[in-house]
Design a protein around this motif. Structure first.
Motif, PDB file in Angstrom:
ATOM      1  N   HIS A  32       7.785  -5.362  -4.461  1.00 19.84           N
ATOM      2  CA  HIS A  32       8.935  -4.658  -3.903  1.00 19.84           C
ATOM      3  C   HIS A  32       8.619  -3.984  -2.570  1.00 19.84           C
ATOM      4  O   HIS A  32       9.521  -3.677  -1.782  1.00 19.84           O
ATOM      5  N   LEU A  33       7.330  -3.762  -2.301  1.00 18.04           N
ATOM      6  CA  LEU A  33       6.941  -3.110  -1.047  1.00 18.04           C
ATOM      7  C   LEU A  33       7.127  -4.033   0.155  1.00 18.04           C
ATOM      8  O   LEU A  33       7.378  -3.565   1.274  1.00 18.04           O
ATOM      9  N   ALA A  34       6.989  -5.331  -0.074  1.00 17.37           N
ATOM     10  CA  ALA A  34       7.129  -6.306   1.010  1.00 17.37           C
ATOM     11  C   ALA A  34       7.741  -7.587   0.439  1.00 17.37           C
ATOM     12  O   ALA A  34       7.076  -8.614   0.327  1.00 17.37           O
ATOM     13  N   PRO A  35       9.010  -7.531   0.072  1.00 19.24           N
ATOM     14  CA  PRO A  35       9.636  -8.644  -0.652  1.00 19.24           C
ATOM     15  C   PRO A  35       9.711  -9.950   0.138  1.00 19.24           C
ATOM     16  O   PRO A  35       9.836 -11.018  -0.462  1.00 19.24           O
ATOM     17  N   VAL A  39       2.648  -4.742  15.782  1.00 20.80           N
ATOM     18  CA  VAL A  39       3.428  -3.855  14.919  1.00 20.80           C
ATOM     19  C   VAL A  39       2.994  -4.065  13.470  1.00 20.80           C
ATOM     20  O   VAL A  39       2.791  -5.197  13.022  1.00 20.80           O
ATOM     21  N   LEU A  40       2.841  -2.968  12.752  1.00 24.78           N
ATOM     22  CA  LEU A  40       2.566  -3.021  11.323  1.00 24.78           C
ATOM     23  C   LEU A  40       3.738  -2.414  10.564  1.00 24.78           C
ATOM     24  O   LEU A  40       4.297  -1.405  10.989  1.00 24.78           O
ATOM     25  N   ARG A  41       4.112  -3.049   9.476  1.00 28.15           N
ATOM     26  CA  ARG A  41       5.162  -2.528   8.613  1.00 28.15           C
ATOM     27  C   ARG A  41       4.506  -1.770   7.461  1.00 28.15           C
ATOM     28  O   ARG A  41       3.556  -2.247   6.844  1.00 28.15           O
ATOM     29  N   ARG A  42       5.015  -0.573   7.183  1.00 28.87           N
ATOM     30  CA  ARG A  42       4.386   0.301   6.198  1.00 28.87           C
ATOM     31  C   ARG A  42       4.257  -0.364   4.826  1.00 28.87           C
ATOM     32  O   ARG A  42       3.213  -0.295   4.177  1.00 28.87           O
ATOM     33  N   GLY A  43       5.326  -1.033   4.367  1.00 33.71           N
ATOM     34  CA  GLY A  43       5.276  -1.672   3.062  1.00 33.71           C
ATOM     35  C   GLY A  43       4.231  -2.769   2.994  1.00 33.71           C
ATOM     36  O   GLY A  43       3.584  -2.965   1.964  1.00 33.71           O
ATOM     37  N   ILE A  49       8.633   8.379   2.791  1.00 30.25           N
ATOM     38  CA  ILE A  49       8.645   7.494   3.954  1.00 30.25           C
ATOM     39  C   ILE A  49       8.961   6.072   3.498  1.00 30.25           C
ATOM     40  O   ILE A  49       8.315   5.526   2.601  1.00 30.25           O
ATOM     41  N   SER A  50       9.931   5.466   4.122  1.00 28.14           N
ATOM     42  CA  SER A  50      10.413   4.144   3.720  1.00 28.14           C
ATOM     43  C   SER A  50       9.367   3.059   3.979  1.00 28.14           C
ATOM     44  O   SER A  50       8.661   3.096   4.991  1.00 28.14           O
ATOM     45  N   PRO A  51       9.295   2.060   3.081  1.00 29.29           N
ATOM     46  CA  PRO A  51       8.407   0.910   3.327  1.00 29.29           C
ATOM     47  C   PRO A  51       8.783   0.140   4.586  1.00 29.29           C
ATOM     48  O   PRO A  51       7.965  -0.611   5.121  1.00 29.29           O
ATOM     49  N   ASP A  52      10.017   0.315   5.066  1.00 28.78           N
ATOM     50  CA  ASP A  52      10.454  -0.396   6.271  1.00 28.78           C
ATOM     51  C   ASP A  52      10.039   0.315   7.554  1.00 28.78           C
ATOM     52  O   ASP A  52      10.340  -0.166   8.658  1.00 28.78           O
ATOM     53  N   THR A  53       9.363   1.448   7.442  1.00 27.80           N
ATOM     54  CA  THR A  53       8.861   2.147   8.620  1.00 27.80           C
ATOM     55  C   THR A  53       7.883   1.253   9.373  1.00 27.80           C
ATOM     56  O   THR A  53       7.054   0.563   8.769  1.00 27.80           O
ATOM     57  N   LEU A  54       7.993   1.256  10.695  1.00 28.43           N
ATOM     58  CA  LEU A  54       7.127   0.427  11.535  1.00 28.43           C
ATOM     59  C   LEU A  54       6.171   1.297  12.341  1.00 28.43           C
ATOM     60  O   LEU A  54       6.531   2.402  12.762  1.00 28.43           O
ATOM     61  N   TYR A  55       4.968   0.772  12.562  1.00 25.51           N
ATOM     62  CA  TYR A  55       3.980   1.416  13.420  1.00 25.51           C
ATOM     63  C   TYR A  55       3.709   0.459  14.580  1.00 25.51           C
ATOM     64  O   TYR A  55       3.136  -0.614  14.387  1.00 25.51           O
ATOM     65  N   GLU A  56       4.144   0.872  15.771  1.00 25.20           N
ATOM     66  CA  GLU A  56       4.010   0.007  16.944  1.00 25.20           C
ATOM     67  C   GLU A  56       2.868   0.504  17.827  1.00 25.20           C
ATOM     68  O   GLU A  56       2.851   1.655  18.252  1.00 25.20           O
TER      69      GLU A  56
END
Length: 382
Positions: free
Chosen positions: A77-80, A164-168, A249-256
């Motif tokens: 569910h973290l990265a469907p 970019v990394l996605r938190r999930g 913090i949402s799994p959809d948060t992005l780190y650029e």
């Protein structure tokens, strides 16, 4: 970073590079036996595998990798949208760009079966779900020298840019890495770490350190993006703290990440202008910092150095940039310009005469930084 954090980080991110502790001597002998018999196979088979005559190919038990796949299923569910992949990472990061992946061959082997595992892109690969391979305690065999590569999860949601990394995604990687580590380490050590962290889910502890693992590139800034909002984030070169313990913090948060190699010369100069460079020596208890004096793009500092090996780190005081010798051994040479690379590794130089030495950090050519260490005299009272 405290000792407990260092312990945990080392355990989780070094375990994949070590030969599996659960493999018995007999298993290793069987692996070597397979290697020797492989050369007798047909040309068609060896064209796929090519283990050649290496006596000790790197290996990883399928059961350990399977623990990572189980964690992927449990936390999907973290990265469907992300497929399950693993990745081979050269331990010597300086050789990453020169890696010829066509020469790196991987297979899943047991006593009576051998399945080639194709590499998809830059060391990424998929593993099949194979009940028989699990029951037979199969091994992943790599035609490379022992411990020259590590095995890691590689979870990326399609469409996410390389910087970019996605938190999930990275949280799922964390869960997979932890479960693989727990499968590999003994019960006592696993219990000890859980006791130290006060959690059985190690990814949720505030002491957990995650690596931004680009391997090729170095970040000079990071933005945390939530929906239409973005804020500056805390990071250091290739590491940052995603605070997995904060479940709001949402799994959809992005780190650029803004990457140094991709920046223009004007942007690199702007970053340099914002830095104060220091020499850092000693441990946490005996830490000493010495600041360079700047003259244009050349930074200098005069230091009394004692007889023996001088170990130090060369970095910006805010940690945005850090440099080490471009030589694989990390050693510097006196009285000549030493080429540098972006790295948090320590530098070392042998001092044969105690005295005052001038360290000159030269960014005249921004992409070719150099450090020269020259003796000024040998009369310092040390």
């Amino acid at each position: 970073m405290n000792v407990q954090t260092l312990l945990l980080t080392g355990l989780l991110f070094s375990f994949a590079s070590a030969q599996a502790q659960q493999s018995t001597t007999e298993a290793k002998k069987e692996s070597n036996k397979e290697v020797s018999t492989e050369s007798k196979a047909t040309d068609e088979q060896t064209a796929e595998v090519v283990i050649s005559s290496m006596k000790n190919p790197d290996l990883k038990p399928y059961r350990i990798m399977s623990a990572g796949m189980d964690a992927y299923d449990e936390n999907r569910h973290l990265a469907p949208q992300a497929p399950i992949l693993f990745k081979l990472i050269p331990r010597d990061k300086s050789k990453l760009q020169d890696t010829n992946w066509d020469n790196v061959k991987l297979r899943l082997a047991s006593d009576d079966a051998s399945i080639p595992i194709p590499l998809i892109k830059e060391g990424s690969f998929q593993l099949p779900r194979d009940k028989k391979a699990y029951e037979d305690n199969a091994e992943l065999l790599l035609n490379q020298k022992k411990s020259s590569y590590s095995f890691r999860p590689d979870i990326r949601t399609p469409g996410i840019a390389d910087n970019v990394l996605r938190r999930g995604d990275i949280r799922l990687e964390c869960e997979m890495t932890v479960d693989m580590a727990k499968k590999e380490m003994g019960f006592i050590l696993k219990s000890l770490i859980s006791t130290i962290l006060l959690k059985t889910d190690w990814c949720e502890t505030k002491r957990f350190v995650i690596f931004y693992y680009s391997t090729k590139e170095w970040a000079i800034s990071m933005k945390t993006i939530i929906g239409d909002q973005s804020t500056s984030g805390k990071f250091r070169g290739k590491t940052f703290y995603p605070n997995f313990w904060d479940k709001t913090i949402s799994p959809d948060t992005l780190y650029e990440f803004e990457l140094w190699p991709s920046a223009s010369l004007e942007r690199k100069q702007e970053v340099l202008d914002q830095q104060k460079f220091i020499v850092r020596t000693g441990s946490d208890k005996t830490l000493k910092k010495f600041e360079f004096i700047r003259n244009g793009n050349v930074y200098q500092i005069d230091m009394p150095l004692a007889l023996g090996v001088f170990n130090f780190q060369l970095e910006a005081d805010e940690g945005v940039l850090a440099f080490a010798s471009a030589q694989d051994n990390g050693k510097l040479v006196l009285e000549k310009p030493n080429e540098l690379k972006l790295s948090e590794s320590k530098n070392s130089i042998k001092i044969e005469q105690a005295g005052v030495y001038r360290l000159s950090l030269d960014f005249t050519k921004i992409d070719q930084p150099k450090l020269q260490i020259q003796s000024l005299d040998t009369t310092a009272n040390l």
